[in-house]
Design a protein around this motif. Sequence first.
Motif, PDB file in Angstrom:
ATOM      1  N   LEU A 152     -32.406 -19.662   2.633  1.00 57.10           N
ATOM      2  CA  LEU A 152     -31.085 -20.330   2.594  1.00 57.10           C
ATOM      3  C   LEU A 152     -30.242 -19.793   1.439  1.00 57.10           C
ATOM      4  CD1 LEU A 152     -29.152 -22.502   3.656  1.00 57.10           C
ATOM      5  CD2 LEU A 152     -30.341 -24.160   2.166  1.00 57.10           C
ATOM      6  N   TYR A 153     -30.890 -19.636   0.300  1.00 54.32           N
ATOM      7  CA  TYR A 153     -30.150 -19.085  -0.841  1.00 54.32           C
ATOM      8  C   TYR A 153     -29.722 -17.652  -0.560  1.00 54.32           C
ATOM      9  CZ  TYR A 153     -31.277 -23.047  -3.837  1.00 54.32           C
ATOM     10  OH  TYR A 153     -31.367 -24.284  -4.382  1.00 54.32           O
ATOM     11  N   GLY A 154     -30.548 -16.917   0.133  1.00 52.50           N
ATOM     12  CA  GLY A 154     -30.182 -15.539   0.475  1.00 52.50           C
ATOM     13  C   GLY A 154     -29.005 -15.502   1.444  1.00 52.50           C
ATOM     14  N   ALA A 155     -29.031 -16.413   2.433  1.00 50.73           N
ATOM     15  CA  ALA A 155     -27.925 -16.453   3.396  1.00 50.73           C
ATOM     16  C   ALA A 155     -26.623 -16.860   2.710  1.00 50.73           C
ATOM     17  CB  ALA A 155     -28.276 -17.423   4.526  1.00 50.73           C
ATOM     18  N   LYS A 156     -26.706 -17.796   1.792  1.00 49.10           N
ATOM     19  CA  LYS A 156     -25.505 -18.202   1.051  1.00 49.10           C
ATOM     20  C   LYS A 156     -24.972 -17.047   0.221  1.00 49.10           C
ATOM     21  CE  LYS A 156     -26.480 -23.166   0.733  1.00 49.10           C
ATOM     22  NZ  LYS A 156     -26.731 -24.301  -0.173  1.00 49.10           N
ATOM     23  N   ALA A 157     -25.859 -16.260  -0.342  1.00 54.73           N
ATOM     24  CA  ALA A 157     -25.417 -15.118  -1.136  1.00 54.73           C
ATOM     25  C   ALA A 157     -24.723 -14.096  -0.250  1.00 54.73           C
ATOM     26  CB  ALA A 157     -26.626 -14.487  -1.840  1.00 54.73           C
TER      27      ALA A 157
END
Length: 451
Positions: A407-412
């Motif tokens: 999720l953090y990667g997708a947000k980035a």
Amino acid sequence: MSSNLTPSQTSSPGDSFVSLLPPDDEQRRSLHNEVHARPTARIHLPALVVYVAVLNLGVSREQECEHLRRLPGLSALPLDRLAGNFLRLRFDGYTVKWERHTEFTRYSIVQPLPDAALLGASDPELLQSLVVEPEWLRAIPGQTIAAIKLAMVHGDLNTPEATLEQARRWLGGTPVMASMLGQNGHSLAVSNFLLRPGGFERMLVVAPEGLSDTRAGRVSQRLLELETYRLMALRGLPVAKQLGPMLTQAETALADIMASLENKAAADQQLLDTLVSLAARIERATAEHAYRFSATRAYDALVTQRITELRENAVPGTQTIGDFMQRRLSPAIATVAATAQRLGDLSERVARTSALLRTRVDIATEVQNQQLLEKLTRGQELQLKLQATVEGLSIAAISYYVISLMLYGAKALKAAGVPLNPEIAAGAMVPLVLWGSWTAIRRIHQKLRKL
């Protein structure tokens, strides 16, 4: 026929000797000469044999040698003369024989018989003309087990009843035992086997004029040994009587242990302690008295052998020496043999009881071990179930952290300008992440099972 022997090897007996044999065993000569170690005495009738046998427990050979040195002219008697356990000392008109055995030492003094003690005398005094000092006889080291005055006289054996009546008067008029010795009746042996006030027994041997000195020596030796071995055999009787009450008590205690073992009326530890105490008592009695019982059997066998060697023939109206010995000795020997057998049987019964108790303890231990294994098995099953639960939670936790990272990667990526909805992307990856976590943990388990 030719010969390969050298002249020295074929020489006559008078020439120098060369042995044709391999080297001797170190014990050959001593074993060969054992048959000559105790030669039979030659006794010329009429004669008196003063015989004393003493127990030599605690008496050294040095003490006995020192006592022999008190005889006339023997002050320098070397100790090595006693190394063969036999020594015959010849003096002017008499001889002294010393003979050491395992448990006793024998002293025999052979001297002329006083004229007043010949056949026809009535209860004659025999030690008035003793050739050694009375104090020397009294100072023999050891404790007396047998003391015999054996008189050997000439007499007519063609009328044995009349000669026996003379022998009875010679012995003081008491009831006597008598035997004609040898197949041809070469001599008559008479005794009452009574201890007189001075501590001696008396025996009388009557023989015709033609009896050889060698045969007289053999007769005296067999009679003296017969009485000595009889007394040594009887030394086991007091021991057997002493052990009787203890054996009865032990047998009762063992029966009680067996009853408790059968009825399970006592704890195993209590039974074991009682049984160990009983076994220790039995083994102690066996260790203390086994030698005495075996010695009794050996001495009894020697008594039987000496009786056989006498080749007795009965004198009408009189019990033979052999019959008297067997009838009076056999019950005592049977008592000793029964006690020894009883002691051995009791030891075996204690061993069997110990085996039974050990079997019961082993079975109880096996039951306890089985119960413990069952508890361990149930614990392992619970542990496996708990481990499976923890593994399920672990898959969920691992998947949660992986989805969070994604999720953090997708947000980035969205922040970087990529047209992507982070929540939708993370939600779409949940099944894939769960499957991957489960597969990874399963492979780890398979590797651990192989190891």
